[in-house]
Design a protein around this motif. Structure first.
Motif, PDB file in Angstrom:
ATOM      1  N   GLY A 116    -140.384  65.487  -9.855  1.00  0.00           N
ATOM      2  CA  GLY A 116    -139.151  65.924 -10.508  1.00  0.00           C
ATOM      3  C   GLY A 116    -138.836  67.382 -10.251  1.00  0.00           C
ATOM      4  N   LYS A 117    -139.848  68.246 -10.350  1.00  0.00           N
ATOM      5  CA  LYS A 117    -139.631  69.680 -10.135  1.00  0.00           C
ATOM      6  C   LYS A 117    -139.274  69.950  -8.680  1.00  0.00           C
ATOM      7  CE  LYS A 117    -139.622  73.904 -11.727  1.00  0.00           C
ATOM      8  NZ  LYS A 117    -138.628  74.321 -12.746  1.00  0.00           N
ATOM      9  N   PHE A 118    -139.936  69.272  -7.762  1.00  0.00           N
ATOM     10  CA  PHE A 118    -139.677  69.470  -6.335  1.00  0.00           C
ATOM     11  C   PHE A 118    -138.237  69.075  -5.992  1.00  0.00           C
ATOM     12  CE2 PHE A 118    -139.522  67.723  -2.024  1.00  0.00           C
ATOM     13  CZ  PHE A 118    -139.973  68.808  -1.281  1.00  0.00           C
ATOM     14  N   ILE A 119    -137.856  67.867  -6.368  1.00  0.00           N
ATOM     15  CA  ILE A 119    -136.527  67.362  -6.005  1.00  0.00           C
ATOM     16  C   ILE A 119    -135.430  68.163  -6.715  1.00  0.00           C
ATOM     17  CG2 ILE A 119    -134.979  65.370  -6.150  1.00  0.00           C
ATOM     18  CD1 ILE A 119    -137.479  63.599  -5.867  1.00  0.00           C
ATOM     19  N   PHE A 120    -135.648  68.448  -8.008  1.00  0.00           N
ATOM     20  CA  PHE A 120    -134.597  69.149  -8.747  1.00  0.00           C
ATOM     21  C   PHE A 120    -134.467  70.613  -8.304  1.00  0.00           C
ATOM     22  CE2 PHE A 120    -132.869  70.958 -12.855  1.00  0.00           C
ATOM     23  CZ  PHE A 120    -131.582  70.517 -12.614  1.00  0.00           C
ATOM     24  N   THR A 121    -135.560  71.224  -7.860  1.00  0.00           N
ATOM     25  CA  THR A 121    -135.457  72.583  -7.317  1.00  0.00           C
ATOM     26  C   THR A 121    -134.620  72.585  -6.046  1.00  0.00           C
ATOM     27  OG1 THR A 121    -137.590  73.240  -8.261  1.00  0.00           O
ATOM     28  CG2 THR A 121    -136.768  74.553  -6.430  1.00  0.00           C
ATOM     29  N   LEU A 122    -134.832  71.601  -5.187  1.00  0.00           N
ATOM     30  CA  LEU A 122    -134.026  71.509  -3.965  1.00  0.00           C
ATOM     31  C   LEU A 122    -132.558  71.275  -4.304  1.00  0.00           C
ATOM     32  CD1 LEU A 122    -136.266  69.346  -1.588  1.00  0.00           C
ATOM     33  CD2 LEU A 122    -136.238  71.825  -1.885  1.00  0.00           C
ATOM     34  N   ILE A 123    -132.293  70.383  -5.254  1.00  0.00           N
ATOM     35  CA  ILE A 123    -130.917  70.100  -5.663  1.00  0.00           C
ATOM     36  C   ILE A 123    -130.261  71.352  -6.238  1.00  0.00           C
ATOM     37  CG2 ILE A 123    -129.542  68.840  -7.369  1.00  0.00           C
ATOM     38  CD1 ILE A 123    -131.411  66.462  -6.955  1.00  0.00           C
ATOM     39  N   SER A 124    -130.986  72.089  -7.064  1.00  0.00           N
ATOM     40  CA  SER A 124    -130.439  73.289  -7.707  1.00  0.00           C
ATOM     41  C   SER A 124    -130.174  74.390  -6.693  1.00  0.00           C
ATOM     42  CB  SER A 124    -131.393  73.792  -8.790  1.00  0.00           C
ATOM     43  OG  SER A 124    -131.589  72.820  -9.797  1.00  0.00           O
ATOM     44  N   TYR A 125    -131.164  74.646  -5.832  1.00  0.00           N
ATOM     45  CA  TYR A 125    -130.994  75.734  -4.867  1.00  0.00           C
ATOM     46  C   TYR A 125    -129.946  75.395  -3.819  1.00  0.00           C
ATOM     47  CZ  TYR A 125    -132.102  79.614  -1.802  1.00  0.00           C
ATOM     48  OH  TYR A 125    -132.011  80.756  -1.040  1.00  0.00           O
ATOM     49  N   GLY A 126    -129.828  74.121  -3.482  1.00  0.00           N
ATOM     50  CA  GLY A 126    -128.870  73.715  -2.455  1.00  0.00           C
ATOM     51  C   GLY A 126    -127.427  73.950  -2.829  1.00  0.00           C
ATOM     52  N   THR A 127    -127.135  74.139  -4.106  1.00  0.00           N
ATOM     53  CA  THR A 127    -125.756  74.396  -4.521  1.00  0.00           C
ATOM     54  C   THR A 127    -125.281  75.782  -4.094  1.00  0.00           C
ATOM     55  OG1 THR A 127    -126.450  75.285  -6.672  1.00  0.00           O
ATOM     56  CG2 THR A 127    -126.032  72.905  -6.533  1.00  0.00           C
ATOM     57  N   VAL A 179    -125.649  78.503  -5.924  1.00  0.00           N
ATOM     58  CA  VAL A 179    -125.354  79.364  -7.070  1.00  0.00           C
ATOM     59  C   VAL A 179    -126.449  80.421  -7.189  1.00  0.00           C
ATOM     60  CG1 VAL A 179    -124.155  77.494  -8.265  1.00  0.00           C
ATOM     61  CG2 VAL A 179    -126.569  77.913  -8.740  1.00  0.00           C
ATOM     62  N   PRO A 180    -126.153  81.569  -7.816  1.00  0.00           N
ATOM     63  CA  PRO A 180    -127.159  82.621  -7.952  1.00  0.00           C
ATOM     64  C   PRO A 180    -128.404  82.125  -8.688  1.00  0.00           C
ATOM     65  CG  PRO A 180    -124.989  83.509  -8.382  1.00  0.00           C
ATOM     66  CD  PRO A 180    -124.822  82.020  -8.276  1.00  0.00           C
ATOM     67  N   GLY A 181    -129.549  82.319  -8.089  1.00  0.00           N
ATOM     68  CA  GLY A 181    -130.824  81.907  -8.667  1.00  0.00           C
ATOM     69  C   GLY A 181    -131.843  81.687  -7.566  1.00  0.00           C
ATOM     70  N   GLY A 182    -133.091  82.016  -7.832  1.00  0.00           N
ATOM     71  CA  GLY A 182    -134.118  81.926  -6.797  1.00  0.00           C
ATOM     72  C   GLY A 182    -135.023  80.726  -6.967  1.00  0.00           C
ATOM     73  N   PHE A 183    -135.971  80.605  -6.046  1.00  0.00           N
ATOM     74  CA  PHE A 183    -136.953  79.516  -6.104  1.00  0.00           C
ATOM     75  C   PHE A 183    -138.371  80.054  -6.170  1.00  0.00           C
ATOM     76  CE2 PHE A 183    -135.761  80.354  -1.687  1.00  0.00           C
ATOM     77  CZ  PHE A 183    -136.976  80.688  -1.133  1.00  0.00           C
ATOM     78  N   PHE A 184    -138.523  81.360  -6.370  1.00  0.00           N
ATOM     79  CA  PHE A 184    -139.815  82.029  -6.403  1.00  0.00           C
ATOM     80  C   PHE A 184    -140.683  81.457  -7.527  1.00  0.00           C
ATOM     81  CE2 PHE A 184    -142.807  85.404  -6.751  1.00  0.00           C
ATOM     82  CZ  PHE A 184    -142.697  86.221  -5.642  1.00  0.00           C
ATOM     83  N   LEU A 185    -140.163  81.451  -8.744  1.00  0.00           N
ATOM     84  CA  LEU A 185    -140.935  80.934  -9.880  1.00  0.00           C
ATOM     85  C   LEU A 185    -141.103  79.413  -9.807  1.00  0.00           C
ATOM     86  CD1 LEU A 185    -142.461  81.500 -12.461  1.00  0.00           C
ATOM     87  CD2 LEU A 185    -140.289  81.509 -13.702  1.00  0.00           C
ATOM     88  N   PRO A 186    -140.050  78.631  -9.507  1.00  0.00           N
ATOM     89  CA  PRO A 186    -140.284  77.190  -9.325  1.00  0.00           C
ATOM     90  C   PRO A 186    -141.327  76.886  -8.252  1.00  0.00           C
ATOM     91  CG  PRO A 186    -137.941  77.608  -9.555  1.00  0.00           C
ATOM     92  CD  PRO A 186    -138.605  78.952  -9.475  1.00  0.00           C
ATOM     93  N   MET A 187    -141.397  77.720  -7.215  1.00  0.00           N
ATOM     94  CA  MET A 187    -142.410  77.530  -6.176  1.00  0.00           C
ATOM     95  C   MET A 187    -143.812  77.700  -6.763  1.00  0.00           C
ATOM     96  SD  MET A 187    -142.760  79.626  -2.600  1.00  0.00           S
ATOM     97  CE  MET A 187    -142.240  81.128  -3.409  1.00  0.00           C
ATOM     98  N   LEU A 188    -144.003  78.692  -7.622  1.00  0.00           N
ATOM     99  CA  LEU A 188    -145.300  78.886  -8.260  1.00  0.00           C
ATOM    100  C   LEU A 188    -145.630  77.723  -9.199  1.00  0.00           C
ATOM    101  CD1 LEU A 188    -145.203  82.712  -9.090  1.00  0.00           C
ATOM    102  CD2 LEU A 188    -146.280  81.574  -7.147  1.00  0.00           C
TER     103      LEU A 188
END
Length: 540
Positions: free
Chosen positions: A337-348, A350-359
């Protein structure tokens, strides 16, 4: 149609400003000690303002996250009509994020590739517009539940704050790049209460240069911004691990190597997902940016009731993984869920990083590995936390390709410096795994993708600007022990200064370049990367 007219006075003013920039840069090179001392104090100023901006960002994010958690708990007890109202509100939130993202595209995404592009001279930033757009959209997007992190926005917020300080003081482009690096360092330090990681990230990943003139302001900015943030939030750790026992260095070292390889492979898969999520959003159903953003927000709305742990950055989930036992099925569900939703969120975009979701993804990988190691009685249950932090460092190193930063960052975020050696080993192994898999460092790959999409402002104008580039000469590099006249310089390039230890050399055609020298080269921006590569490319 609006006509384009040639303005000779504007061209004259631009050329005069460019000459003034170069004169001031030469003056700084000729008064090097004074220039370094000035950067020291400017780093403190940058740290104060960056610390205040990022502290405001952290405060607003914490309030937005508390509101979201409370809202979902409240909605679960109310009739369905209230839930429908919330989904309607998410559509309106999508409209706001759509407008903000279109208003300032350079504020989109994590912001780290943009900062790298500015430091390289390949991009421009409208510092004030990026500051308020990033701050506003970041709070709204993360508050609504998108799986994005605060660290990328914090780094860009620190960088644009530093750029604002530079513009206010009327600094040269060369000096401004040093201050932007310092601001980025201050942003990460204030975001995570991690000053050493802030310094290492700005040097290892952004500037790729460990010269004193970069290190000094970056250190002062990071330390100052951390002090400012601790005035508001205290000195608490990002991740609340109760206690992390020492990791035995006997047979357990084999397990650490295995975890590093697994996490490294997962980091490679994560990078591939980030670089290819645009293929998903290229489907005909997503006719415009608004539809992409609302799709991600509606997914967040559903996950808020089904799997709320994957919403937002995820630092609370890491705390729970370190202190609680999760069923294996739930761990896999959270990872997917975290992997797929991070890709969906970042792919938009919009301002926001993936540094913390990556950790967080690294922590989930570590938790699954620890589950199996504990089940087969290969490690004690108390060493599960060790496996989590090893996987986090390895995942970060494989994705970002900054092993020193990963080692220091995880140590500072967990408050455990006993594990520096094992974390360093895991980071190095994951780095090699990513290299062998042919994976690109994620921020460099995203920067290249952005440049190839022609989304940078006025690319032709930017590339024709003249800049003085700092080139550190590595041992064994192409230009080591060569005379200036024998170096294959790109066109329209002039070597103007050489720093050798405490010496300052005025170069001529017969000056021999040595390892450890710092060269200052006047060139057009389009040749800047080629010039910098001369100092690091190895001899055949």
């Amino acid at each position: 149609m609006k006509a384009n007219f040639f303005h000779p006075h504007k061209k004259i003013n631009t050329e005069a400003a460019s000459r003034s920039q170069l004169v001031n840069t030469y003056r700084s090179l000729n008064h090097w000690n004074g220039f370094q001392f000035k950067l020291f104090w400017e780093g403190i100023v940058v740290g104060i303002f960056s610390g205040l901006v990022v502290s405001l960002f952290r405060f607003l994010l914490s309030r937005a996250e508390e509101f979201r958690i409370g809202l979902y708990g409240y909605l679960s007890q109310l009739p369905a009509v209230y839930t429908a109202g919330w989904f309607a509100a998410l559509l309106a939130v999508g409209g706001v994020l759509y407008w903000l993202t279109r208003h300032e595209p350079m504020a989109g995404g994590s912001g780290i590739p943009q900062v790298k592009g500015v430091i390289l001279g390949l991009m421009r930033m409208n510092w004030f517009r990026i500051l308020w757009v990033k701050l506003t959209a970041g709070v709204i997007g993360l508050g609504a539940g998108l799986s994005l992190g605060r660290e990328g926005p914090s780094i860009q917020l620190g960088a644009v704050t530093a750029q604002g300080v530079s513009r206010f003081l009327g600094r040269t482009r060369m000096e401004e790049r040093y201050l932007i690096t310092s601001g980025a360092s201050a942003g990460l330090a204030a975001a995570f209460n991690a000053p050493l990681a802030g310094v290492m990230f700005s040097l290892e990943e952004l500037h790729r240069n460990f010269s004193a003139v970069v290190l000094l302001p970056a250190m002062t900015a990071a330390m100052t911004s951390t002090f400012v943030s601790r005035l508001f939030f205290g000195g608490g750790l990002t991740f609340s691990f109760r206690s992390i026992p020492r990791f035995p260095l006997d047979l357990h070292i084999v397990y650490a190597i295995l975890i590093a390889v697994i996490a490294g492979l997962c980091g490679v898969i994560f990078n591939a997902g980030l670089l290819n999520i645009h293929r998903f959003y290229s489907l005909p159903v997503f006719k415009n940016l608004y539809m992409k953003i609302t799709f991600a927000l509606l997914c967040a709305g559903v996950l808020g009731f089904v799997l709320p742990q994957v919403l937002g950055g995820g630092n609370r989930l890491v705390d729970e993984l370190a202190t609680k036992s999760f069923p294996l099925q739930l761990l896999f569900a959270l990872l997917a869920g975290k992997f797929i939703f991070t890709l969906i969120s970042y792919g938009t975009g919009v301002p926001g990083g993936f540094f913390l979701p990556m950790l967080v993804l690294g922590a989930l990988v570590g938790s699954i590995c620890a589950y199996f190691l504990t089940a087969f009685q290969l490690i004690l249950p108390s060493h599960g936390a060790n496996i989590i932090i090893i996987a986090m460092a390895a995942f970060f190193s494989a994705s970002v390709r900054a092993p020193i930063t990963g080692t220091v960052l995880i140590s500072e975020m967990t408050g455990s410096f006993y594990h520096l050696m094992i974390l360093g080993m895991a980071s190095a192994i994951a780095y090699i795994v990513a290299q062998l898999c042919g994976s690109q460092p994620i921020y460099e790959a995203l920067l290249l993708k952005s440049l190839n999409s022609h989304s940078t402002p006025e690319p032709n104008t930017v590339r024709k600007e003249r800049n003085i580039v700092e080139v550190p000469v590595s041992s064994g590099s192409l230009i080591e022990n060569k005379r200036v006249q024998d170096i294959p310089w790109p066109g329209h390039t002039l070597l103007v200064d050489v720093k050798r230890g405490s010496e300052q050399l005025i170069p001529d055609a017969n000056t021999v370049i040595m390892a450890g020298d710092f060269l200052y080269v006047l060139t057009e921006t389009e040749h800047a990367e080629d010039v910098q590569a001369l100092g690091s490319d190895l001899k055949d």
